[in-house]
Design a protein around this motif. Structure first.
Motif, PDB file in Angstrom:
ATOM      1  N   GLN A 203      15.823 -11.326 -40.120  1.00  0.00           N
ATOM      2  CA  GLN A 203      15.747  -9.960 -40.632  1.00  0.00           C
ATOM      3  C   GLN A 203      15.888  -8.948 -39.490  1.00  0.00           C
ATOM      4  O   GLN A 203      15.274  -9.085 -38.447  1.00  0.00           O
ATOM      5  CB  GLN A 203      14.428  -9.732 -41.379  1.00  0.00           C
ATOM      6  N   TRP A 205      15.729  -4.868 -37.901  1.00  0.00           N
ATOM      7  CA  TRP A 205      14.634  -3.903 -37.868  1.00  0.00           C
ATOM      8  C   TRP A 205      14.529  -3.098 -39.147  1.00  0.00           C
ATOM      9  O   TRP A 205      13.434  -2.747 -39.598  1.00  0.00           O
ATOM     10  CB  TRP A 205      14.786  -2.964 -36.654  1.00  0.00           C
ATOM     11  N   HIS A 208      12.430  -4.673 -41.770  1.00  0.00           N
ATOM     12  CA  HIS A 208      11.002  -4.455 -41.502  1.00  0.00           C
ATOM     13  C   HIS A 208      10.576  -3.079 -41.999  1.00  0.00           C
ATOM     14  O   HIS A 208       9.479  -2.911 -42.551  1.00  0.00           O
ATOM     15  CB  HIS A 208      10.716  -4.585 -40.005  1.00  0.00           C
ATOM     16  N   TYR A 211      10.263  -3.174 -45.726  1.00  0.00           N
ATOM     17  CA  TYR A 211       9.071  -3.927 -46.118  1.00  0.00           C
ATOM     18  C   TYR A 211       7.825  -3.045 -46.011  1.00  0.00           C
ATOM     19  O   TYR A 211       6.928  -3.104 -46.853  1.00  0.00           O
ATOM     20  CB  TYR A 211       8.914  -5.179 -45.257  1.00  0.00           C
ATOM     21  N   THR A 212       7.769  -2.206 -44.983  1.00  0.00           N
ATOM     22  CA  THR A 212       6.636  -1.302 -44.825  1.00  0.00           C
ATOM     23  C   THR A 212       6.538  -0.347 -46.007  1.00  0.00           C
ATOM     24  O   THR A 212       5.438   0.000 -46.459  1.00  0.00           O
ATOM     25  CB  THR A 212       6.781  -0.497 -43.518  1.00  0.00           C
ATOM     26  N   MET A 228       7.506 -13.576 -42.181  1.00  0.00           N
ATOM     27  CA  MET A 228       8.595 -12.982 -41.403  1.00  0.00           C
ATOM     28  C   MET A 228       8.906 -13.908 -40.225  1.00  0.00           C
ATOM     29  O   MET A 228       8.210 -13.888 -39.214  1.00  0.00           O
ATOM     30  CB  MET A 228       8.180 -11.599 -40.890  1.00  0.00           C
ATOM     31  N   GLU A 322      10.565  -9.802 -32.122  1.00  0.00           N
ATOM     32  CA  GLU A 322      10.397 -10.728 -33.240  1.00  0.00           C
ATOM     33  C   GLU A 322       9.004 -11.340 -33.226  1.00  0.00           C
ATOM     34  O   GLU A 322       8.392 -11.569 -34.254  1.00  0.00           O
ATOM     35  CB  GLU A 322      11.464 -11.841 -33.181  1.00  0.00           C
ATOM     36  N   ASN A 325       6.620  -8.988 -34.731  1.00  0.00           N
ATOM     37  CA  ASN A 325       6.829  -8.781 -36.159  1.00  0.00           C
ATOM     38  C   ASN A 325       6.518 -10.010 -37.001  1.00  0.00           C
ATOM     39  O   ASN A 325       6.524  -9.941 -38.224  1.00  0.00           O
ATOM     40  CB  ASN A 325       8.289  -8.375 -36.425  1.00  0.00           C
ATOM     41  N   GLN A 327       4.696 -12.559 -39.168  1.00  0.00           N
ATOM     42  CA  GLN A 327       3.470 -12.651 -39.903  1.00  0.00           C
ATOM     43  C   GLN A 327       2.776 -13.951 -39.470  1.00  0.00           C
ATOM     44  O   GLN A 327       3.413 -14.957 -39.186  1.00  0.00           O
ATOM     45  CB  GLN A 327       3.778 -12.751 -41.417  1.00  0.00           C
TER      46      GLN A 327
END
Length: 333
Positions: A203, A205, A208, A211-212, A228, A322, A325, A327
Protein backbone atom coordinates in the motif's frame (compact mmCIF):
# COMPACT_ATOMS: atom_id res chain seq x y z
CA UNK A 1 -27.44 -32.91 14.26
CA UNK A 2 -30.44 -31.36 12.48
CA UNK A 3 -30.98 -31.15 8.72
CA UNK A 4 -29.81 -27.52 8.93
CA UNK A 5 -26.34 -28.76 9.87
CA UNK A 6 -26.19 -31.47 7.21
CA UNK A 7 -23.62 -29.60 5.12
CA UNK A 8 -21.04 -29.35 7.90
CA UNK A 9 -18.05 -31.64 8.37
CA UNK A 10 -17.47 -33.14 11.85
CA UNK A 11 -14.63 -30.67 12.41
CA UNK A 12 -16.79 -27.69 11.45
CA UNK A 13 -19.68 -28.97 13.58
CA UNK A 14 -17.34 -28.95 16.57
CA UNK A 15 -16.07 -25.48 15.66
CA UNK A 16 -19.65 -24.19 15.42
CA UNK A 17 -20.39 -25.61 18.84
CA UNK A 18 -17.27 -24.28 20.56
CA UNK A 19 -16.75 -20.92 18.81
CA UNK A 20 -20.26 -19.94 17.80
CA UNK A 21 -22.26 -21.59 20.61
CA UNK A 22 -24.35 -23.46 18.05
CA UNK A 23 -26.51 -26.10 19.75
CA UNK A 24 -28.44 -28.55 17.57
CA UNK A 25 -30.94 -29.12 20.40
CA UNK A 26 -32.01 -25.46 20.45
CA UNK A 27 -31.34 -24.52 16.83
CA UNK A 28 -34.97 -24.18 15.76
CA UNK A 29 -35.79 -22.24 18.91
CA UNK A 30 -32.87 -19.87 18.25
CA UNK A 31 -34.09 -19.26 14.71
CA UNK A 32 -37.66 -18.66 15.84
CA UNK A 33 -36.58 -16.12 18.47
CA UNK A 34 -34.89 -14.08 15.75
CA UNK A 35 -37.90 -14.44 13.47
CA UNK A 36 -40.23 -13.25 16.25
CA UNK A 37 -38.36 -9.92 16.38
CA UNK A 38 -39.31 -9.05 12.79
CA UNK A 39 -42.57 -7.52 13.99
CA UNK A 40 -40.57 -4.82 15.79
CA UNK A 41 -39.38 -3.38 12.44
CA UNK A 42 -42.47 -2.83 10.27
CA UNK A 43 -40.51 -0.24 8.28
CA UNK A 44 -38.36 -2.97 6.73
CA UNK A 45 -39.44 -5.48 4.13
CA UNK A 46 -37.97 -8.82 5.22
CA UNK A 47 -38.05 -10.58 1.87
CA UNK A 48 -36.69 -13.87 3.13
CA UNK A 49 -37.17 -15.43 6.58
CA UNK A 50 -36.72 -19.18 6.14
CA UNK A 51 -34.71 -21.20 8.65
CA UNK A 52 -31.57 -21.64 6.54
CA UNK A 53 -31.44 -17.92 5.78
CA UNK A 54 -31.80 -16.77 9.40
CA UNK A 55 -29.26 -19.37 10.52
CA UNK A 56 -26.45 -17.64 8.61
CA UNK A 57 -27.12 -14.44 10.58
CA UNK A 58 -27.03 -16.32 13.87
CA UNK A 59 -23.69 -17.85 12.90
CA UNK A 60 -22.31 -14.47 11.89
CA UNK A 61 -23.13 -13.10 15.37
CA UNK A 62 -22.25 -16.18 17.44
CA UNK A 63 -25.89 -16.94 18.25
CA UNK A 64 -26.56 -13.67 20.00
CA UNK A 65 -30.23 -13.37 19.11
CA UNK A 66 -30.45 -9.59 19.30
CA UNK A 67 -27.26 -9.00 17.31
CA UNK A 68 -28.32 -11.58 14.71
CA UNK A 69 -31.67 -9.81 14.28
CA UNK A 70 -29.99 -6.42 14.04
CA UNK A 71 -27.75 -7.74 11.28
CA UNK A 72 -30.75 -9.27 9.50
CA UNK A 73 -32.58 -5.94 9.69
CA UNK A 74 -29.55 -4.02 8.46
CA UNK A 75 -29.15 -6.49 5.58
CA UNK A 76 -32.59 -5.62 4.19
CA UNK A 77 -32.47 -1.96 5.22
CA UNK A 78 -29.22 -1.47 3.29
CA UNK A 79 -30.90 -2.89 0.21
CA UNK A 80 -33.94 -0.66 0.68
CA UNK A 81 -31.76 2.43 1.03
CA UNK A 82 -29.65 1.59 -2.03
CA UNK A 83 -32.24 0.20 -4.43
CA UNK A 84 -30.30 1.07 -7.59
CA UNK A 85 -27.31 -0.95 -6.39
CA UNK A 86 -29.40 -4.08 -6.21
CA UNK A 87 -31.29 -3.75 -9.47
CA UNK A 88 -30.17 -6.49 -11.82
CA UNK A 89 -27.72 -7.86 -9.26
CA UNK A 90 -26.44 -10.73 -11.35
CA UNK A 91 -23.18 -11.68 -13.00
CA UNK A 92 -24.37 -10.77 -16.50
CA UNK A 93 -25.07 -7.16 -15.52
CA UNK A 94 -22.61 -5.20 -17.72
CA UNK A 95 -20.81 -3.34 -14.91
CA UNK A 96 -20.62 -6.36 -12.62
CA UNK A 97 -19.40 -8.55 -15.48
CA UNK A 98 -16.55 -6.17 -16.34
CA UNK A 99 -15.49 -6.00 -12.68
CA UNK A 100 -15.63 -9.78 -12.29
CA UNK A 101 -13.50 -10.34 -15.39
CA UNK A 102 -10.84 -8.03 -13.95
CA UNK A 103 -10.71 -10.05 -10.75
CA UNK A 104 -13.07 -8.11 -8.49
CA UNK A 105 -13.06 -10.26 -6.54
CA UNK A 106 -10.54 -13.01 -7.12
CA UNK A 107 -11.25 -16.22 -5.20
CA UNK A 108 -8.44 -18.66 -4.45
CA UNK A 109 -9.12 -22.34 -4.93
CA UNK A 110 -7.50 -23.40 -1.65
CA UNK A 111 -8.82 -22.63 1.81
CA UNK A 112 -6.53 -21.44 4.58
CA UNK A 113 -5.64 -23.65 7.55
CA UNK A 114 -8.82 -22.58 9.36
CA UNK A 115 -11.07 -23.50 6.44
CA UNK A 116 -11.61 -19.89 5.37
CA UNK A 117 -12.14 -18.83 1.76
CA UNK A 118 -9.53 -16.34 0.54
CA UNK A 119 -10.62 -13.39 -1.59
CA UNK A 120 -7.96 -11.34 -3.37
CA UNK A 121 -8.24 -7.91 -4.96
CA UNK A 122 -5.52 -6.56 -7.23
CA UNK A 123 -6.46 -2.90 -6.96
CA UNK A 124 -4.50 -1.68 -9.99
CA UNK A 125 -6.77 -3.75 -12.26
CA UNK A 126 -9.58 -1.24 -11.78
CA UNK A 127 -10.27 0.22 -15.22
CA UNK A 128 -12.21 3.35 -14.31
CA UNK A 129 -13.15 3.97 -17.94
CA UNK A 130 -15.13 0.71 -18.01
CA UNK A 131 -16.85 0.38 -14.61
CA UNK A 132 -17.31 2.25 -11.34
CA UNK A 133 -16.39 1.56 -7.73
CA UNK A 134 -20.07 0.79 -7.14
CA UNK A 135 -19.83 -1.92 -9.83
CA UNK A 136 -16.89 -3.45 -7.94
CA UNK A 137 -18.85 -3.37 -4.68
CA UNK A 138 -21.84 -4.99 -6.40
CA UNK A 139 -19.60 -7.71 -7.84
CA UNK A 140 -18.17 -8.42 -4.37
CA UNK A 141 -21.61 -8.53 -2.74
CA UNK A 142 -22.92 -10.82 -5.49
CA UNK A 143 -19.93 -13.12 -5.01
CA UNK A 144 -20.40 -13.23 -1.26
CA UNK A 145 -24.11 -14.04 -1.72
CA UNK A 146 -23.06 -17.03 -3.82
CA UNK A 147 -20.36 -18.24 -1.44
CA UNK A 148 -22.33 -17.75 1.79
CA UNK A 149 -24.72 -20.46 0.62
CA UNK A 150 -21.98 -22.88 1.70
CA UNK A 151 -22.61 -23.68 5.40
CA UNK A 152 -18.90 -24.41 5.87
CA UNK A 153 -18.10 -20.80 5.00
CA UNK A 154 -20.89 -19.52 7.25
CA UNK A 155 -18.94 -21.04 10.13
CA UNK A 156 -15.34 -20.67 8.98
CA UNK A 157 -15.60 -17.32 7.21
CA UNK A 158 -13.38 -15.40 4.81
CA UNK A 159 -10.01 -13.70 4.45
CA UNK A 160 -9.56 -10.65 2.22
CA UNK A 161 -6.19 -9.66 0.72
CA UNK A 162 -5.85 -6.38 -1.17
CA UNK A 163 -2.69 -5.87 -3.22
CA UNK A 164 -2.18 -2.15 -3.87
CA UNK A 165 0.83 -2.62 -6.18
CA UNK A 166 0.81 -0.05 -9.03
CA UNK A 167 -2.45 1.48 -7.76
CA UNK A 168 -2.08 5.09 -8.85
CA UNK A 169 -2.87 8.33 -7.09
CA UNK A 170 -5.36 9.08 -9.87
CA UNK A 171 -7.19 5.82 -9.19
CA UNK A 172 -7.15 6.49 -5.46
CA UNK A 173 -8.76 9.90 -5.96
CA UNK A 174 -11.96 8.09 -6.95
CA UNK A 175 -12.14 6.42 -3.54
CA UNK A 176 -14.03 9.15 -1.73
CA UNK A 177 -14.98 8.76 1.94
CA UNK A 178 -18.64 8.41 0.92
CA UNK A 179 -17.93 5.54 -1.44
CA UNK A 180 -15.74 3.80 1.12
CA UNK A 181 -18.38 4.23 3.78
CA UNK A 182 -20.93 2.68 1.43
CA UNK A 183 -18.66 -0.38 1.17
CA UNK A 184 -18.17 -0.53 4.94
CA UNK A 185 -21.89 -0.40 5.54
CA UNK A 186 -22.48 -3.14 2.98
CA UNK A 187 -19.75 -5.51 4.13
CA UNK A 188 -19.17 -4.84 7.82
CA UNK A 189 -22.64 -3.83 9.00
CA UNK A 190 -25.08 -5.52 6.64
CA UNK A 191 -23.76 -8.88 5.48
CA UNK A 192 -23.73 -12.20 7.39
CA UNK A 193 -20.11 -13.13 6.77
CA UNK A 194 -17.29 -13.68 9.25
CA UNK A 195 -14.10 -11.92 8.13
CA UNK A 196 -11.08 -13.34 9.95
CA UNK A 197 -8.62 -10.86 8.48
CA UNK A 198 -8.23 -8.02 5.96
CA UNK A 199 -4.68 -7.75 4.66
CA UNK A 200 -3.19 -4.77 2.82
CA UNK A 201 0.03 -5.37 0.91
CA UNK A 202 2.20 -2.92 -1.05
CA UNK A 203 0.00 0.00 0.00
CA UNK A 204 1.27 3.52 -0.91
CA UNK A 205 1.06 6.51 1.42
CA UNK A 206 -2.25 7.69 0.03
CA UNK A 207 -3.93 4.42 0.99
CA UNK A 208 -2.76 5.02 4.56
CA UNK A 209 -4.37 8.46 4.32
CA UNK A 210 -7.66 6.98 3.12
CA UNK A 211 -7.58 4.37 5.88
CA UNK A 212 -7.27 7.17 8.44
CA UNK A 213 -10.43 8.73 7.00
CA UNK A 214 -12.55 5.57 7.18
CA UNK A 215 -11.15 4.31 10.48
CA UNK A 216 -13.86 6.06 12.58
CA UNK A 217 -16.51 4.03 10.74
CA UNK A 218 -14.88 0.69 11.50
CA UNK A 219 -15.86 -1.36 14.50
CA UNK A 220 -13.09 -2.05 16.97
CA UNK A 221 -13.24 -5.73 16.07
CA UNK A 222 -12.76 -4.89 12.39
CA UNK A 223 -9.83 -2.55 13.11
CA UNK A 224 -8.05 -5.31 15.00
CA UNK A 225 -8.35 -7.57 11.96
CA UNK A 226 -6.84 -5.15 9.46
CA UNK A 227 -3.15 -5.78 8.80
CA UNK A 228 -0.91 -3.29 7.01
CA UNK A 229 1.96 -5.38 5.63
CA UNK A 230 3.46 -2.88 3.20
CA UNK A 231 6.21 -4.60 1.23
CA UNK A 232 6.81 -7.13 3.99
CA UNK A 233 5.24 -10.27 2.53
CA UNK A 234 6.89 -12.36 5.23
CA UNK A 235 4.45 -10.93 7.76
CA UNK A 236 1.59 -11.95 5.46
CA UNK A 237 3.02 -15.45 5.19
CA UNK A 238 3.13 -15.76 8.98
CA UNK A 239 -0.67 -15.66 8.89
CA UNK A 240 -1.44 -17.24 5.51
CA UNK A 241 0.82 -20.02 4.27
CA UNK A 242 2.58 -19.17 0.97
CA UNK A 243 1.78 -22.69 -0.28
CA UNK A 244 -1.76 -21.55 -1.09
CA UNK A 245 -0.99 -18.03 -2.33
CA UNK A 246 -0.34 -16.96 -5.95
CA UNK A 247 3.13 -15.80 -6.95
CA UNK A 248 2.02 -12.12 -6.97
CA UNK A 249 1.68 -12.40 -3.20
CA UNK A 250 4.98 -14.20 -2.76
CA UNK A 251 3.27 -17.57 -2.82
CA UNK A 252 4.15 -20.90 -4.40
CA UNK A 253 1.08 -21.12 -6.64
CA UNK A 254 1.08 -19.89 -10.28
CA UNK A 255 0.05 -16.29 -11.02
CA UNK A 256 -3.62 -15.75 -10.35
CA UNK A 257 -5.92 -16.02 -13.38
CA UNK A 258 -8.22 -13.02 -13.00
CA UNK A 259 -11.05 -14.72 -14.88
CA UNK A 260 -11.24 -17.80 -12.64
CA UNK A 261 -14.11 -16.71 -10.41
CA UNK A 262 -15.83 -14.81 -13.22
CA UNK A 263 -16.01 -18.01 -15.28
CA UNK A 264 -17.61 -19.78 -12.30
CA UNK A 265 -20.39 -17.21 -12.06
CA UNK A 266 -20.80 -16.41 -15.76
CA UNK A 267 -20.28 -19.85 -17.28
CA UNK A 268 -21.00 -19.62 -21.04
CA UNK A 269 -21.74 -15.87 -20.80
CA UNK A 270 -18.10 -15.14 -19.93
CA UNK A 271 -17.00 -14.69 -23.57
CA UNK A 272 -20.05 -12.72 -24.69
CA UNK A 273 -19.16 -9.12 -25.53
CA UNK A 274 -20.96 -6.42 -23.57
CA UNK A 275 -21.16 -2.72 -24.38
CA UNK A 276 -21.12 -0.70 -21.21
CA UNK A 277 -20.32 2.87 -20.27
CA UNK A 278 -20.03 3.72 -16.57
CA UNK A 279 -21.62 7.13 -17.17
CA UNK A 280 -24.81 5.45 -18.34
CA UNK A 281 -25.22 3.50 -15.12
CA UNK A 282 -28.59 4.26 -13.54
CA UNK A 283 -27.07 4.99 -10.15
CA UNK A 284 -25.68 8.53 -9.99
CA UNK A 285 -22.49 8.24 -7.99
CA UNK A 286 -22.50 11.98 -7.40
CA UNK A 287 -26.04 11.91 -6.00
CA UNK A 288 -25.18 8.90 -3.86
CA UNK A 289 -22.16 10.66 -2.44
CA UNK A 290 -24.26 13.74 -1.69
CA UNK A 291 -26.88 11.70 0.14
CA UNK A 292 -24.27 9.87 2.15
CA UNK A 293 -22.44 13.03 3.10
CA UNK A 294 -25.66 14.35 4.69
CA UNK A 295 -25.60 11.36 7.05
CA UNK A 296 -21.98 11.70 8.07
CA UNK A 297 -21.34 12.93 11.59
CA UNK A 298 -19.98 16.50 11.44
CA UNK A 299 -17.71 15.75 14.37
CA UNK A 300 -16.37 12.63 12.68
CA UNK A 301 -15.94 14.33 9.33
CA UNK A 302 -14.17 17.27 10.96
CA UNK A 303 -11.73 14.87 12.53
CA UNK A 304 -11.31 12.98 9.25
CA UNK A 305 -10.86 16.13 7.16
CA UNK A 306 -7.85 17.12 9.20
CA UNK A 307 -6.10 14.33 7.32
CA UNK A 308 -7.77 14.47 3.92
CA UNK A 309 -10.68 16.34 2.39
CA UNK A 310 -13.46 14.22 0.85
CA UNK A 311 -12.39 13.28 -2.64
CA UNK A 312 -9.08 15.11 -2.32
CA UNK A 313 -5.83 13.45 -1.31
CA UNK A 314 -2.91 15.48 -0.07
CA UNK A 315 0.55 14.11 0.44
CA UNK A 316 1.65 14.44 4.08
CA UNK A 317 4.74 16.47 4.89
CA UNK A 318 6.43 13.35 6.11
CA UNK A 319 5.60 9.81 5.09
CA UNK A 320 6.11 7.20 7.75
CA UNK A 321 8.27 4.23 6.96
CA UNK A 322 6.62 0.90 6.26
CA UNK A 323 7.84 -0.29 9.65
CA UNK A 324 6.08 2.65 11.36
CA UNK A 325 2.90 2.00 9.41
CA UNK A 326 2.71 -1.73 10.13
CA UNK A 327 -0.20 -2.74 12.29
CA UNK A 328 0.82 -5.13 15.08
CA UNK A 329 0.23 -8.71 14.03
CA UNK A 330 -2.68 -10.07 16.01
CA UNK A 331 -3.84 -13.63 16.45
CA UNK A 332 -6.96 -14.40 14.46
CA UNK A 333 -9.92 -16.43 15.60
Amino acid sequence: MTHLQAGLSPETLEKAKVELKENPDTLHQDIQEVRDMIITRPDIGFLRTDDAFILRFLRARKFNHFEAFRLLAQYFEYRQQNLDMFKNLKATDPGIKQALKDGFPGVLSNLDRYGRKILVLFAANWDQSRYTFVDILRAILLSLESMIEDPELQVNGFILIIDWSNFTFKQASKLTPSMLRLAIEGLQDSFPARFGGIHFVNQPWYIHALYTVIRPFLKDKTRKRIFMHGNNLNSLHQLIHPEILPSELGGMMPPYDMGTWARTLLDHAYDEETDYCPESYTLSVQDLERDLEKNLSPKTMKRSQSVVEPGVLKRPDKVKSEEDNMQPLLSLD
